[in-house]
Scaffold this motif. Structure first.
Motif, PDB file in Angstrom:
ATOM      1  N   LEU A  62       2.413  55.991  74.545  1.00  0.00           N
ATOM      2  CA  LEU A  62       2.346  57.120  75.452  1.00  0.00           C
ATOM      3  C   LEU A  62       1.260  56.985  76.511  1.00  0.00           C
ATOM      4  N   VAL A  63       0.077  56.569  76.104  1.00  0.00           N
ATOM      5  CA  VAL A  63      -1.056  56.628  77.034  1.00  0.00           C
ATOM      6  C   VAL A  63      -0.865  55.776  78.285  1.00  0.00           C
ATOM      7  N   PRO A  64      -0.498  54.476  78.129  1.00  0.00           N
ATOM      8  CA  PRO A  64      -0.286  53.710  79.360  1.00  0.00           C
ATOM      9  C   PRO A  64       0.839  54.287  80.206  1.00  0.00           C
ATOM     10  N   TYR A 114       1.703  57.367  80.454  1.00  0.00           N
ATOM     11  CA  TYR A 114       1.216  58.567  81.108  1.00  0.00           C
ATOM     12  C   TYR A 114       0.397  58.209  82.334  1.00  0.00           C
ATOM     13  N   ILE A 115      -0.486  57.235  82.162  1.00  0.00           N
ATOM     14  CA  ILE A 115      -1.332  56.843  83.275  1.00  0.00           C
ATOM     15  C   ILE A 115      -0.513  56.191  84.379  1.00  0.00           C
ATOM     16  N   LEU A 116       0.477  55.408  83.978  1.00  0.00           N
ATOM     17  CA  LEU A 116       1.354  54.789  84.961  1.00  0.00           C
ATOM     18  C   LEU A 116       2.049  55.848  85.808  1.00  0.00           C
ATOM     19  N   GLN A 142      -0.892  58.383  87.485  1.00  0.00           N
ATOM     20  CA  GLN A 142      -1.942  57.858  88.348  1.00  0.00           C
ATOM     21  C   GLN A 142      -1.439  56.836  89.338  1.00  0.00           C
ATOM     22  N   TRP A 143      -0.588  55.906  88.860  1.00  0.00           N
ATOM     23  CA  TRP A 143      -0.197  54.822  89.747  1.00  0.00           C
ATOM     24  C   TRP A 143       1.030  55.176  90.565  1.00  0.00           C
ATOM     25  N   LEU A 144       2.094  55.585  89.861  1.00  0.00           N
ATOM     26  CA  LEU A 144       3.329  55.883  90.576  1.00  0.00           C
ATOM     27  C   LEU A 144       3.300  57.281  91.184  1.00  0.00           C
ATOM     28  N   ILE A 150       4.643  59.969  90.243  1.00  0.00           N
ATOM     29  CA  ILE A 150       5.933  60.647  90.333  1.00  0.00           C
ATOM     30  C   ILE A 150       5.956  61.916  89.489  1.00  0.00           C
ATOM     31  N   LEU A 189      13.562  58.134  86.745  1.00  0.00           N
ATOM     32  CA  LEU A 189      13.128  56.744  86.732  1.00  0.00           C
ATOM     33  C   LEU A 189      12.686  56.175  85.385  1.00  0.00           C
ATOM     34  N   PRO A 190      11.790  56.857  84.674  1.00  0.00           N
ATOM     35  CA  PRO A 190      11.306  56.220  83.444  1.00  0.00           C
ATOM     36  C   PRO A 190      12.407  55.962  82.428  1.00  0.00           C
ATOM     37  N   MET A 224      15.570  55.274  83.049  1.00  0.00           N
ATOM     38  CA  MET A 224      16.747  54.663  83.667  1.00  0.00           C
ATOM     39  C   MET A 224      17.357  53.567  82.797  1.00  0.00           C
ATOM     40  N   THR A 282       5.376  67.264  79.676  1.00  0.00           N
ATOM     41  CA  THR A 282       4.230  66.376  79.869  1.00  0.00           C
ATOM     42  C   THR A 282       3.959  66.084  81.335  1.00  0.00           C
TER      43      THR A 282
END
Lengths: 308, 317
Positions: free
Chosen positions: A133-135, A137-139, A142-144, A146, A155-156, A158, A226
């Motif tokens: 979950l943690v990576p 969530y951050i992805l 924070q990064w994407l 979305i 997307l996640p 798909m 979430t």
């Protein structure tokens, strides 16, 4: 055993009619256990608010009322927006997912394609090991970035490696390689083969995986919980859950701590019977449809388990 | 092929990989979207597991946060929570796996024993119904039964002159109640795989056994069950490999994330979720997540190796 028409379907050495009666009765009672809790929800939704407050939930309402449903049809805008969201995410999400996954499955099924085993392992490995979950969530946040957009509902989820493998097995068992070869000799491009030959032929595979995907998207409450706080994007399951949690929070608040915001919030939360009505309305489509598609679910399960 | 190209036509210095891609460019194109999605949403997060070794400060970003070695793990395993969530996760999974196997195979056998095919079909459709309910709906059902003020159970108790019970604080009830709910929801669905296999077994086996004087029970034991063995093993491996992963929906939503119940309902997944979203405490969350992923992976490999040793057909890979 007499060899008449009625006995043709009987198997050797069945249990006695008496044993069968006992067993069948037991199985029917068992089925009742599965169904009764859902019936409770339906009955509550047809009760009047007052009788609930006074006497609690009951199977047979002391006072029948369609108040909850009238409330839904007249006042509860948030409910219908959420419902529309659910339909949108489920239908479009499943369609997109099927397209991406079936193209990939087709590639994996093409025997002359040298990289296919590497690709298959690439996909299969993700069923063994995951970052958790943690990576993720951050992805996503924070990064994407979305989260709080509609993209996070598509997307996640798909590509599900498990479903890709099921689709590939469907293609391999339904369509013979020679069919593809002769199409290639006739000058068809890979894409044309995929579209004109494969897609029409493996409808069962698409149906199986498609239905599984549809159900999981329809019932998804986690993504909204979430990754989203915008109410207009919420699917109905998240809506239901949020209502309940807000109520819990409000009912646990000490009398002195109730703010004006909280009172406003309380006013917008549907009453008990209305919430049960929303629950019922949210499950009706799936409950009505699934018996008709049962064989596709079974097919998908069997293919998926025989060789993962 | 590489050598002959270069020898015969030195001007044609094409890399065999590029050649392959040129030949099948359409296939690569068709596979590309899926490959990208898997890369972004499955593989990149795997790399993110290193965050467990960092002192994460999200404002600084993942790559610039300072390294913290095993500090997060030291904090995590110093708490009693670490033991409780591990125990709960494994306990429930063992019960779910063992019980699930026994119950779903038994249900499949029972369904198959009924003489009326029509009844079989109808009942099976009913048994799988709870599978199609979202966990949120299941939570509403539990609420309608166990709500302190209005719940059906308390209503009955009050009607008989008793004192209503605050169910959502009763850890002695919820630990087995959740097991019941889990099976209520899933047993029908997991049994249909077995009924499908059973219905495919040729009647000749049974006829031959009956001629040899086998009882129905013996027939089940020596014909039906062996046919199910492969599927049972595959399911077992898959489940065992996932023994560190819990059903988040069940333990978070159905319990309303009720803190009073945590001693029996907190599992790795709910702990990580709360540490990430509710408090938050990133160090604990990443450490627990790493713990879950790595142990789970080792378990899958181990279980598969064991099963391969015993019966190589039944292994997953």
């Amino acid at each position: 055993m007499k060899a008449n028409r009625k006995n043709v379907g009987l198997r050797i050495n069945q249990i006695s009619p008496a044993g069968n009666a006992v067993l069948s009765t037991f199985m029917i009672l068992l089925a009742a256990v599965f169904v009764i809790p859902v019936i409770l929800i339906i009955c509550i939704s047809f009760s009047s608010e007052d009788s609930i407050y006074q006497q609690g939930y009951k199977f047979i309402p002391t006072e029948w009322s369609t108040y909850a449903y009238r409330y839904l049809s007249q006042m509860a805008d948030g409910v219908w927006v959420s419902y529309a969201n659910t339909i949108f995410y489920s239908v479009v999400g499943t369609a997109l997912s099927l397209i991406v996954m079936s193209m990939f499955a087709y590639v994996l099924a093409r025997r002359e394609f040298k990289a296919r085993n590497a690709f298959a392992f690439y996909a299969f490995f993700t069923t063994l090991f995951s970052g958790g979950l943690v990576p993720q969530y951050i992805l996503i946040t924070q990064w994407l970035e979305i989260n709080n957009t509609r993209w996070v509902f598509f997307l996640p989820s798909m590509v599900a490696a498990f479903n890709v493998i099921i689709l590939r097995t469907f293609i391999q068992t339904t369509i013979h390689e020679s069919l593809l070869e002769s199409a290639k000799l006739d000058g068809a491009s890979e894409f044309q083969i995929y579209l004109r030959i494969v897609m029409p032929l493996f409808k069962a595979g698409l149906a199986s995986v498609g239905l599984m995907t549809f159900v999981s998207k329809w019932n998804d409450w986690f993504t909204g919980l979430t990754y989203n706080y915008k109410m207009e994007l919420e699917p109905i399951m998240t809506f239901l859950q949020r209502m309940q949690r807000q109520l819990d929070m409000l009912s646990n608040a000490k009398p002195g701590n109730i703010t004006a915001d909280m009172q406003d919030m309380y006013a917008t939360i549907p009453g008990i019977t209305a919430r049960m009505a929303i629950t019922f309305v949210s499950i009706v489509p799936l409950l009505i449809c699934y018996p008709f598609f049962q064989k596709y679910f079974i097919k998908g399960l069997t293919i998926g388990s025989v060789k993962g | 092929m590489k050598t002959s190209n270069r020898l015969e036509n030195p001007a044609q210095k094409m890399n065999p990989i590029v050649k392959e891609i040129k030949r099948h460019w359409q296939l690569y194109l068709m596979a590309a979207p899926a490959l990208i999605f898997i890369l972004v949403f499955s593989y990149i997060p795997m790399v993110g597991l290193v965050m467990a070794f960092q002192d994460l400060d999200l404002s600084k970003g993942v790559f610039t946060s300072p390294w913290a070695g095993l500090t997060n793990f030291k904090f995590l395993f110093a708490t009693t929570d670490a033991w409780i969530i591990t125990r709960n996760t494994v306990f429930y999974n063992v019960v779910f796996i063992a019980g699930g196997l026994v119950l779903s195979v038994t249900l499949a056998l029972l369904i198959n024993e009924m003489t009326s095919k029509r009844l079989q079909k109808i009942l099976q459709t009913i048994y799988i119904m709870p599978f199609f309910l979202s966990m949120v709906v299941v939570a509403m059902i539990m609420l309608s039964l166990f709500h302190f003020q209005f719940g059906y159970v308390n209503t009955i108790i009050k009607g008989n002159g008793g004192q209503p019970v605050y169910w959502y604080a009763r850890t002695d009830v919820w630990w087995w109640l959740l097991i019941v709910v889990h099976f209520w929801k899933g047993i029908g669905y997991s049994s249909i795989l077995y009924t499908a296999v059973i219905s495919g077994i040729s009647q000749e086996f049974y006829e031959a056994a009956a001629l040899d004087g086998a009882s129905r029970w013996q027939q089940i034991r020596y014909i039906t069950l062996p046919h199910l063995r492969t599927i049972m093993c595959i399911n077992l491996i898959r489940s065992c490999g996932n023994i560190f992963r819990g059903d988040f929906g069940l333990f978070y939503t159905v319990t309303n994330n009720e803190g009073a119940l945590y001693p029996v309902t907190n599992i790795l997944d709910t702990y990580i979720y709360n540490a990430l979203v509710t408090y938050p405490n990133l160090g604990m969350a990443t450490a627990a997540g790493f713990y879950q992923s790595i142990v789970g992976f080792i378990l899958v490999l181990t279980v598969n190796k064991i099963v391969k040793h015993m019966d190589s057909d039944s292994a997953m890979f």
